[in-house]
Design a protein around this motif. Sequence first.
Motif, PDB file in Angstrom:
ATOM      1  N   THR A  86      -7.280   5.140  -7.330  1.00 28.21           N
ATOM      2  CA  THR A  86      -6.638   4.775  -6.069  1.00 28.21           C
ATOM      3  C   THR A  86      -5.134   4.617  -6.263  1.00 28.21           C
ATOM      4  N   LEU A  87      -4.733   3.959  -7.343  1.00 26.71           N
ATOM      5  CA  LEU A  87      -3.310   3.791  -7.631  1.00 26.71           C
ATOM      6  C   LEU A  87      -2.631   5.133  -7.860  1.00 26.71           C
ATOM      7  N   ASN A  88      -3.316   6.035  -8.560  1.00 27.29           N
ATOM      8  CA  ASN A  88      -2.778   7.361  -8.805  1.00 27.29           C
ATOM      9  C   ASN A  88      -2.571   8.107  -7.486  1.00 27.29           C
ATOM     10  N   ASP A  89      -3.536   8.036  -6.601  1.00 31.89           N
ATOM     11  CA  ASP A  89      -3.418   8.687  -5.300  1.00 31.89           C
ATOM     12  C   ASP A  89      -2.290   8.074  -4.481  1.00 31.89           C
ATOM     13  N   LEU A  91       0.397   6.399  -5.538  1.00 32.84           N
ATOM     14  CA  LEU A  91       1.708   6.719  -6.107  1.00 32.84           C
ATOM     15  C   LEU A  91       2.043   8.194  -5.948  1.00 32.84           C
ATOM     16  N   GLY A  92       1.048   9.052  -6.018  1.00 30.78           N
ATOM     17  CA  GLY A  92       1.275  10.487  -5.835  1.00 30.78           C
ATOM     18  C   GLY A  92       1.696  10.819  -4.419  1.00 30.78           C
ATOM     19  N   ARG A  93       1.090  10.180  -3.448  1.00 31.38           N
ATOM     20  CA  ARG A  93       1.470  10.426  -2.058  1.00 31.38           C
ATOM     21  C   ARG A  93       2.844   9.850  -1.760  1.00 31.38           C
ATOM     22  N   ALA A  94       3.148   8.699  -2.327  1.00 31.40           N
ATOM     23  CA  ALA A  94       4.452   8.083  -2.076  1.00 31.40           C
ATOM     24  C   ALA A  94       5.563   8.950  -2.678  1.00 31.40           C
ATOM     25  N   ALA A  95       5.317   9.538  -3.836  1.00 29.07           N
ATOM     26  CA  ALA A  95       6.342  10.363  -4.467  1.00 29.07           C
ATOM     27  C   ALA A  95       6.539  11.673  -3.710  1.00 29.07           C
ATOM     28  N   SER A  96       5.481  12.254  -3.157  1.00 26.76           N
ATOM     29  CA  SER A  96       5.625  13.506  -2.439  1.00 26.76           C
ATOM     30  C   SER A  96       6.193  13.318  -1.041  1.00 26.76           C
TER      31      SER A  96
END
Length: 99
Positions: A86-89, A91-96
Motif C-alpha cells: 500500500t505504501l509503495n502504491d 508513494l508511486g502515485r504521489a511521485a507520478s
Amino acid sequence: MLSYLRQPHLREAWLVYAVLIGLLALNLILVHLPIGILRPLLLLAVAAVQAGITLWLSMEVKRQPPLVRLYAFLGFFFVLTMFALTLNDYLGRAASAMP
C-alpha cells in the motif's frame, strides 16, 4: 494489600502496559521533534515494536505451541507485506502526479 499484583501474569500484563504507554509517549515526542526525513522511519519502527510486543506478550504467543507461533508470525508478516504494498502504491502515485 496489593497481593493481586504479586501474581506473575498480572505483573507481566502491567509491565507490558507500561512499556506500551512508554512507546506511545515516545511516538508523541517524535512527532514534535524537527528530525526531517527520519521521522516517518522512526515512527514506523516504534509502531512495529508496539505491534510485536502486542503480538508476542499480550496475545500470549510465547506460551503457544510452535505451529500457533508460526501462523501468528505469518499473519503478522502478511499484514506487514500489505502495508508495504500500500505504501509503495501511495508513494508511486504521489511521485507520478507531481508536475
